[in-house]
Design an enzyme around this catalytic site. Structure first.
Site, PDB file in Angstrom:
ATOM      1  N   TYR A 194     -34.130 -21.627  -3.667  1.00  0.00           N
ATOM      2  CA  TYR A 194     -33.869 -22.833  -2.872  1.00  0.00           C
ATOM      3  C   TYR A 194     -33.200 -23.956  -3.665  1.00  0.00           C
ATOM      4  O   TYR A 194     -32.911 -25.015  -3.113  1.00  0.00           O
ATOM      5  CB  TYR A 194     -35.186 -23.362  -2.292  1.00  0.00           C
ATOM      6  CG  TYR A 194     -35.884 -22.371  -1.411  1.00  0.00           C
ATOM      7  CD1 TYR A 194     -35.426 -22.101  -0.126  1.00  0.00           C
ATOM      8  CD2 TYR A 194     -37.001 -21.669  -1.867  1.00  0.00           C
ATOM      9  CE1 TYR A 194     -36.054 -21.180   0.681  1.00  0.00           C
ATOM     10  CE2 TYR A 194     -37.637 -20.742  -1.065  1.00  0.00           C
ATOM     11  CZ  TYR A 194     -37.168 -20.504   0.203  1.00  0.00           C
ATOM     12  OH  TYR A 194     -37.793 -19.588   0.998  1.00  0.00           O
TER      13      TYR A 194
ATOM     14  N   HIS B  73     -31.881 -28.404   2.062  1.00  0.00           N
ATOM     15  CA  HIS B  73     -33.269 -28.830   2.237  1.00  0.00           C
ATOM     16  C   HIS B  73     -33.856 -29.382   0.940  1.00  0.00           C
ATOM     17  O   HIS B  73     -34.882 -30.051   0.971  1.00  0.00           O
ATOM     18  CB  HIS B  73     -34.098 -27.640   2.724  1.00  0.00           C
ATOM     19  CG  HIS B  73     -35.059 -27.944   3.830  1.00  0.00           C
ATOM     20  ND1 HIS B  73     -35.002 -29.063   4.628  1.00  0.00           N
ATOM     21  CD2 HIS B  73     -36.129 -27.234   4.289  1.00  0.00           C
ATOM     22  CE1 HIS B  73     -35.982 -29.033   5.523  1.00  0.00           C
ATOM     23  NE2 HIS B  73     -36.677 -27.938   5.324  1.00  0.00           N
TER      24      HIS B  73
ATOM     25  N   PHE C 169     -44.225 -25.957  -0.975  1.00  0.00           N
ATOM     26  CA  PHE C 169     -43.223 -25.619   0.027  1.00  0.00           C
ATOM     27  C   PHE C 169     -43.189 -26.739   1.056  1.00  0.00           C
ATOM     28  O   PHE C 169     -44.166 -27.447   1.290  1.00  0.00           O
ATOM     29  CB  PHE C 169     -43.432 -24.235   0.669  1.00  0.00           C
ATOM     30  CG  PHE C 169     -43.031 -23.121  -0.253  1.00  0.00           C
ATOM     31  CD1 PHE C 169     -41.710 -22.690  -0.325  1.00  0.00           C
ATOM     32  CD2 PHE C 169     -43.960 -22.525  -1.094  1.00  0.00           C
ATOM     33  CE1 PHE C 169     -41.321 -21.692  -1.198  1.00  0.00           C
ATOM     34  CE2 PHE C 169     -43.588 -21.529  -1.965  1.00  0.00           C
ATOM     35  CZ  PHE C 169     -42.259 -21.102  -2.019  1.00  0.00           C
TER      36      PHE C 169
ATOM     37  N   ASN D 179     -43.149 -27.343   4.295  1.00  0.00           N
ATOM     38  CA  ASN D 179     -43.999 -27.571   5.462  1.00  0.00           C
ATOM     39  C   ASN D 179     -45.422 -28.001   5.128  1.00  0.00           C
ATOM     40  O   ASN D 179     -46.173 -28.375   6.019  1.00  0.00           O
ATOM     41  CB  ASN D 179     -44.022 -26.332   6.353  1.00  0.00           C
ATOM     42  CG  ASN D 179     -42.663 -26.035   6.940  1.00  0.00           C
ATOM     43  OD1 ASN D 179     -41.713 -26.799   6.776  1.00  0.00           O
ATOM     44  ND2 ASN D 179     -42.543 -24.920   7.615  1.00  0.00           N
TER      45      ASN D 179
ATOM     46  N   ASN E 169     -40.057 -31.047   9.189  1.00  0.00           N
ATOM     47  CA  ASN E 169     -41.422 -30.532   9.022  1.00  0.00           C
ATOM     48  C   ASN E 169     -42.125 -31.055   7.773  1.00  0.00           C
ATOM     49  O   ASN E 169     -43.344 -31.228   7.778  1.00  0.00           O
ATOM     50  CB  ASN E 169     -41.425 -29.005   9.029  1.00  0.00           C
ATOM     51  CG  ASN E 169     -41.147 -28.451  10.402  1.00  0.00           C
ATOM     52  OD1 ASN E 169     -41.438 -29.088  11.414  1.00  0.00           O
ATOM     53  ND2 ASN E 169     -40.570 -27.267  10.459  1.00  0.00           N
TER      54      ASN E 169
END
Length: 187
Positions: free
Chosen positions: A14, A19, A64, A66, A112
């Site tokens: 990532y 994001h 992470f 969320n 989120n």
């Protein structure tokens, strides 16, 4: 003490995704301020330093996206941080790519990570710095947000990260109203 949180997902997969613009901004701030963000505490990588004599904690939650609220809640409780001194940096699909929007408070929108933080804190009255990554253009949302920046996007997003970092420093030095007046928008 100001707690400055950049949102993202941990791991190489990532690293340079849309994001992770919050993590990217924290890394940029760390470089500019000479702060090492390398201690694992409260489910986050953290580093302590100063901005104009004011103590700051740079934070990259490792839960992470969320579940970001778990880490942020622990940090806010541990350091007894006033919510006005919690600054969250994150990506936003609802504002123009490359633009920065600083706000005193607000809803999570469709994000989120912010939903998690607001849920875990039970409050939405803390400053945030949103960096526009633009809409998905018809692609599935998840593919867009965890996708890498295109070659064309990189210079625009580098400027946005620099602008966001200056905005964060301005919040600490001059207050949020001045930061909003000076850094909302794009170059």
């Amino acid at each position: 003490m100001y707690v400055i949180v950049g949102l993202g997902n941990p791991g190489r997969k990532y690293e340079n995704t849309r994001h992770n613009i919050g993590f990217i901004t924290i890394d940029y701030l760390a470089d500019e301020l000479g702060i090492k963000v390398n201690k694992l505490k409260h489910k986050a990588l953290v580093g302590e330093g100063r901005i104009s004599g004011q103590k700051v904690l740079l934070v990259k939650p490792q839960t992470f996206m969320n579940l970001s609220g778990q880490s942020v809640r622990e940090i806010v409780a541990y350091y007894k941080t006033e919510l006005s001194q919690l600054i969250v940096i994150y990506d936003d699909i609802d504002i123009e790519k490359g633009s920065v929007r600083i706000r005193k408070k607000g809803s999570a929108g469709t994000h989120n990570g912010m939903k998690s933080i607001i849920y875990d804190l039970g409050e939405d009255s803390f400053p945030r710095v949103r960096i526009g990554i633009g809409a998905s253009g018809g692609a599935p949302l998840v593919d867009h947000v965890i996708g890498n920046f295109t070659k064309e996007e990189v210079p625009l997003m580098e400027k946005a990260v620099q602008r966001a970092a200056k905005g964060v420093i301005s919040i600490v030095e001059d207050g949020i109203d001045m930061a909003m007046n000076k850094y909302n928008g794009s170059d």
